[in-house]
Design a protein around this motif. Structure first.
Motif, PDB file in Angstrom:
ATOM      1  N   VAL A 147     -69.683 -65.970  22.734  1.00 53.80           N
ATOM      2  CA  VAL A 147     -69.313 -66.577  21.449  1.00 53.80           C
ATOM      3  C   VAL A 147     -70.365 -67.567  20.948  1.00 53.80           C
ATOM      4  CG1 VAL A 147     -66.816 -66.216  21.648  1.00 53.80           C
ATOM      5  CG2 VAL A 147     -67.838 -68.294  22.614  1.00 53.80           C
ATOM      6  N   ALA A 148     -71.616 -67.315  21.264  1.00 50.03           N
ATOM      7  CA  ALA A 148     -72.694 -68.217  20.834  1.00 50.03           C
ATOM      8  C   ALA A 148     -72.667 -68.440  19.323  1.00 50.03           C
ATOM      9  CB  ALA A 148     -74.050 -67.655  21.267  1.00 50.03           C
ATOM     10  N   GLU A 149     -72.355 -67.389  18.576  1.00 51.44           N
ATOM     11  CA  GLU A 149     -72.373 -67.503  17.117  1.00 51.44           C
ATOM     12  C   GLU A 149     -71.257 -68.395  16.582  1.00 51.44           C
ATOM     13  OE1 GLU A 149     -69.938 -63.900  18.211  1.00 51.44           O
ATOM     14  OE2 GLU A 149     -71.954 -64.534  18.718  1.00 51.44           O
ATOM     15  N   LEU A 150     -70.251 -68.685  17.403  1.00 46.95           N
ATOM     16  CA  LEU A 150     -69.147 -69.545  16.976  1.00 46.95           C
ATOM     17  C   LEU A 150     -69.341 -71.002  17.392  1.00 46.95           C
ATOM     18  CD1 LEU A 150     -66.090 -67.266  17.833  1.00 46.95           C
ATOM     19  CD2 LEU A 150     -67.237 -67.544  15.635  1.00 46.95           C
ATOM     20  N   MET A 151     -70.408 -71.270  18.126  1.00 48.85           N
ATOM     21  CA  MET A 151     -70.633 -72.610  18.669  1.00 48.85           C
ATOM     22  C   MET A 151     -71.693 -73.351  17.860  1.00 48.85           C
ATOM     23  SD  MET A 151     -70.775 -71.628  22.722  1.00 48.85           S
ATOM     24  CE  MET A 151     -70.980 -73.329  23.247  1.00 48.85           C
ATOM     25  N   PRO A 152     -71.487 -74.658  17.657  1.00 49.60           N
ATOM     26  CA  PRO A 152     -72.574 -75.457  17.072  1.00 49.60           C
ATOM     27  C   PRO A 152     -73.784 -75.386  17.998  1.00 49.60           C
ATOM     28  CG  PRO A 152     -70.505 -76.691  17.111  1.00 49.60           C
ATOM     29  CD  PRO A 152     -70.285 -75.444  17.899  1.00 49.60           C
ATOM     30  N   SER A 153     -74.973 -75.408  17.413  1.00 50.85           N
ATOM     31  CA  SER A 153     -76.189 -75.224  18.214  1.00 50.85           C
ATOM     32  C   SER A 153     -76.320 -76.270  19.319  1.00 50.85           C
ATOM     33  CB  SER A 153     -77.423 -75.217  17.321  1.00 50.85           C
ATOM     34  OG  SER A 153     -77.527 -76.434  16.625  1.00 50.85           O
ATOM     35  N   GLU A 154     -75.921 -77.511  19.058  1.00 46.73           N
ATOM     36  CA  GLU A 154     -76.028 -78.534  20.103  1.00 46.73           C
ATOM     37  C   GLU A 154     -75.078 -78.256  21.271  1.00 46.73           C
ATOM     38  OE1 GLU A 154     -73.295 -79.992  16.848  1.00 46.73           O
ATOM     39  OE2 GLU A 154     -75.365 -79.310  16.865  1.00 46.73           O
ATOM     40  N   ASP A 155     -73.890 -77.723  20.980  1.00 49.63           N
ATOM     41  CA  ASP A 155     -72.961 -77.357  22.056  1.00 49.63           C
ATOM     42  C   ASP A 155     -73.478 -76.150  22.828  1.00 49.63           C
ATOM     43  OD1 ASP A 155     -71.205 -79.409  21.525  1.00 49.63           O
ATOM     44  OD2 ASP A 155     -69.813 -78.172  20.356  1.00 49.63           O
TER      45      ASP A 155
END
Length: 142
Positions: free
Chosen positions: A15-23
């Motif tokens: 789910v990388a696309e659903l996560m803020p980049s810093e997270d």
């Protein structure tokens, strides 16, 4: 620590696309740190990192956790084939919606995968493994 390590791998993977980049970067960093601390036997430090991963899981929300879990189980053949196919198709729709920046389709796809997650959990709860029995070959009658 093992569960946190698994989460730190599965979130960026599914789910990388659903996560803020810093997270996303923090989760990847925590995964590496957890591996290092486990190898070194530094369980106090590993426990602190694991708590950070679990806090991040909570912050990302239950819906993202359900999407990640459903996609992970489907990718590992952890569900029946028909449900696996529906989860994968919904996951592809989610990825496409996120890439196109279509928030309403993204929310709809997340909702669909959450429904499939609940179906997956019901199937898992209903599954009953067969009773194990020792098999003893009978002596042949002469």
């Amino acid at each position: 620590m093992r569960w946190a390590s698994a989460l730190a791998f599965l979130y960026p993977h599914h789910v990388a696309e659903l996560m803020p980049s810093e997270d996303l970067e923090a989760m990847r960093h925590h995964r590496n740190e957890l591996q290092t601390t486990r190898k070194a036997g530094d369980f106090d430090r590993g426990h602190k990192i694991a708590l950070k991963v679990i806090a991040m899981r909570s912050r990302l929300g239950e819906d993202v956790y359900q999407v990640m879990s459903a996609l992970a189980f489907a990718s590992q053949n952890g569900v029946n084939p028909a449900l696996q196919q529906r989860i994968r198709q919904a996951g592809e729709g989610l990825t496409e919606a996120v890439r196109q920046g279509d928030l309403s389709r993204t929310d709809a796809a997340k909702s669909r995968i959450s429904d499939l997650y609940r179906e997956m959990r019901r199937d898992q709860a209903e599954f009953r493994a067969p009773n194990r029995q020792t098999v003893r070959p009978e002596k042949s009658a002469r």
